[in-house]
Design a protein around this motif. Structure first.
Motif, PDB file in Angstrom:
ATOM      1  N   GLN A   1       5.112  -0.231  -2.955  1.00  0.00           N
ATOM      2  CA  GLN A   1       5.039  -0.942  -4.231  1.00  0.00           C
ATOM      3  C   GLN A   1       6.403  -1.010  -4.899  1.00  0.00           C
ATOM      4  O   GLN A   1       6.822  -2.063  -5.414  1.00  0.00           O
ATOM      5  CB  GLN A   1       4.033  -0.233  -5.151  1.00  0.00           C
ATOM      6  CG  GLN A   1       3.874  -0.850  -6.537  1.00  0.00           C
ATOM      7  CD  GLN A   1       3.142  -2.165  -6.487  1.00  0.00           C
ATOM      8  OE1 GLN A   1       2.012  -2.231  -6.036  1.00  0.00           O
ATOM      9  NE2 GLN A   1       3.798  -3.218  -6.953  1.00  0.00           N
TER      10      GLN A   1
ATOM     11  N   LYS B   1      -3.735  -9.403  -8.488  1.00  0.00           N
ATOM     12  CA  LYS B   1      -3.376  -8.320  -7.582  1.00  0.00           C
ATOM     13  C   LYS B   1      -3.824  -8.677  -6.173  1.00  0.00           C
ATOM     14  O   LYS B   1      -4.988  -9.003  -5.946  1.00  0.00           O
ATOM     15  CB  LYS B   1      -4.032  -7.005  -8.025  1.00  0.00           C
ATOM     16  CG  LYS B   1      -3.559  -6.502  -9.385  1.00  0.00           C
ATOM     17  CD  LYS B   1      -2.090  -6.138  -9.369  1.00  0.00           C
ATOM     18  CE  LYS B   1      -1.628  -5.604 -10.727  1.00  0.00           C
ATOM     19  NZ  LYS B   1      -0.198  -5.286 -10.740  1.00  0.00           N
TER      20      LYS B   1
ATOM     21  N   GLU C   1      -3.948  -7.444  -2.175  1.00  0.00           N
ATOM     22  CA  GLU C   1      -3.864  -6.251  -1.323  1.00  0.00           C
ATOM     23  C   GLU C   1      -3.159  -6.603  -0.017  1.00  0.00           C
ATOM     24  O   GLU C   1      -3.592  -7.482   0.724  1.00  0.00           O
ATOM     25  CB  GLU C   1      -5.259  -5.695  -1.034  1.00  0.00           C
ATOM     26  CG  GLU C   1      -5.222  -4.375  -0.270  1.00  0.00           C
ATOM     27  CD  GLU C   1      -6.598  -3.746  -0.117  1.00  0.00           C
ATOM     28  OE1 GLU C   1      -6.722  -2.815   0.707  1.00  0.00           O
ATOM     29  OE2 GLU C   1      -7.543  -4.180  -0.798  1.00  0.00           O
TER      30      GLU C   1
ATOM     31  N   GLY D   1      -3.105  -2.368   2.342  1.00  0.00           N
ATOM     32  CA  GLY D   1      -3.640  -1.308   1.491  1.00  0.00           C
ATOM     33  C   GLY D   1      -2.899  -1.089   0.199  1.00  0.00           C
ATOM     34  O   GLY D   1      -3.227  -0.178  -0.557  1.00  0.00           O
ATOM     35  N   VAL D   2      -1.875  -1.925  -0.083  1.00  0.00           N
ATOM     36  CA  VAL D   2      -1.092  -1.792  -1.313  1.00  0.00           C
ATOM     37  C   VAL D   2      -1.376  -2.988  -2.213  1.00  0.00           C
ATOM     38  O   VAL D   2      -1.358  -4.136  -1.756  1.00  0.00           O
ATOM     39  CB  VAL D   2       0.420  -1.716  -1.002  1.00  0.00           C
ATOM     40  CG1 VAL D   2       1.224  -1.581  -2.286  1.00  0.00           C
ATOM     41  CG2 VAL D   2       0.699  -0.546  -0.068  1.00  0.00           C
ATOM     42  N   MET D   3      -1.635  -2.733  -3.500  1.00  0.00           N
ATOM     43  CA  MET D   3      -1.881  -3.802  -4.464  1.00  0.00           C
ATOM     44  C   MET D   3      -0.547  -4.333  -4.991  1.00  0.00           C
ATOM     45  O   MET D   3       0.223  -3.598  -5.601  1.00  0.00           O
ATOM     46  CB  MET D   3      -2.749  -3.295  -5.619  1.00  0.00           C
ATOM     47  CG  MET D   3      -4.096  -2.743  -5.188  1.00  0.00           C
ATOM     48  SD  MET D   3      -5.097  -3.930  -4.252  1.00  0.00           S
ATOM     49  CE  MET D   3      -5.468  -5.120  -5.532  1.00  0.00           C
TER      50      MET D   3
END
Length: 292
Positions: A5, A129, A131, A134-136
């Motif tokens: 992120q 948001k 994905e 697995g990361v927003m």
């Protein structure tokens, strides 16, 4: 996950620095001048985009194009009025003039519209948001990154595939030889200022969307950081400015992510000191002896 992120945020921020740094490095590559008024052209671009959005009710891309057009004209005016008469003057005279132009733009803007800040509309770009692995990730960050990359690609195409780009490279290599070969050096320098200023104007609009708040003195710190990015990559080298901006943005984001947000501005100047000590030519530069 948090690291990824921070990397995405850092690359988005770094792309803004890269757009501003390209103006520094292009102008230096052509006329060996550090245009410290460049950060204030970035500020003007942010306000042009803001007034286009709020006053003319246009969307992001029309506002971006309007800011780029106005800043391109401003860049040419600055070059013709302030720098062209000093073409053969000492470097310190040109540097002092650049600082004077910077102050004139800043306080001229305050005189015309006041010093109060403005806020960019938060709904200008979709902020959903998404994905990814697995990361927003914010869709706004992706829009900003994509726009910056497209502008950098366009710059590369202009420099390497067009007639004016070939002229710019020739003047950068040897201005006198280029003049003897029939290239209009003055027009080439003006075109360089126009292109660099247009990129700074685009960066101003993107910065306004990213940080929301804009004000007349907003160009000082991002302008200095973009200068650091240009030095980091190798001043006068276009790919170096791009990489330097992205690296600086990632470093800043990682420092903030580690809980040292108060150091996010200071870390840029620590990087500048280190690069001047250990590799003064920059990441992409070569050590060249200069006659004095």
């Amino acid at each position: 996950m948090e690291l990824i992120q921070q990397l995405v945020n850092g690359i988005s921020l770094g792309s803004i620095y890269a757009l501003i740094a390209l103006g520094y490095t292009m102008v230096y590559g052509i006329v060996r001048l550090i245009n410290f008024a460049h950060g204030d052209v970035f500020m003007v671009g942010a306000f042009v985009g803001f007034y286009a959005i709020t006053g003319l009710h246009v969307g992001f891309f029309p506002a971006l194009l309007m800011a780029m057009a106005v800043c391109a004209v401003l860049g040419v005016c600055i070059e013709r009025i302030a720098y062209k008469p000093l073409r053969n003057a000492t470097r310190i005279a040109a540097l002092i003039t650049a600082i004077g132009v910077s102050l004139f733009i800043e306080y001229g803007t305050i005189y015309i519209r006041g010093a109060q800040p403005e806020a960019y509309p938060s709904t200008l770009l979709p902020d959903k948001k998404i994905e990814v692995f697995g990361v927003m990730i914010s869709s706004q960050s992706l829009w900003i990154l994509a726009t910056s990359i497209v502008l950098m690609i366009l710059l590369q195409l202009i420099v390497h595939k067009t007639k004016i780009g070939k002229a710019m490279r020739a003047v950068s290599y040897d201005a006198e030889a280029a003049r003897l070969m029939g290239i209009n050096v003055d027009n080439t320098i003006s075109a360089t200022f126009a292109i660099g200023s247009a990129l700074a104007g685009a960066a101003g609009v993107i910065f306004g969307i990213y940080y929301v708040k804009i004000e007349p003195l907003m160009g000082i710190i991002p302008g200095l950081k973009a200068f650091v990015a240009a030095v980091l990559g190798g001043i006068g080298i276009i790919p170096g400015a791009m990489v330097g901006g992205l690296v600086l943005g990632v470093i800043e984001s990682l420092v903030s992510g580690l809980g040292y947000s108060l150091w996010r501005d200071g870390v840029a100047f620590i990087v500048l000191i280190l690069i001047l000590i250990f590799r003064p030519s920059g990441l992409f530069g070569k050590n060249v002896r200069e006659k004095v």
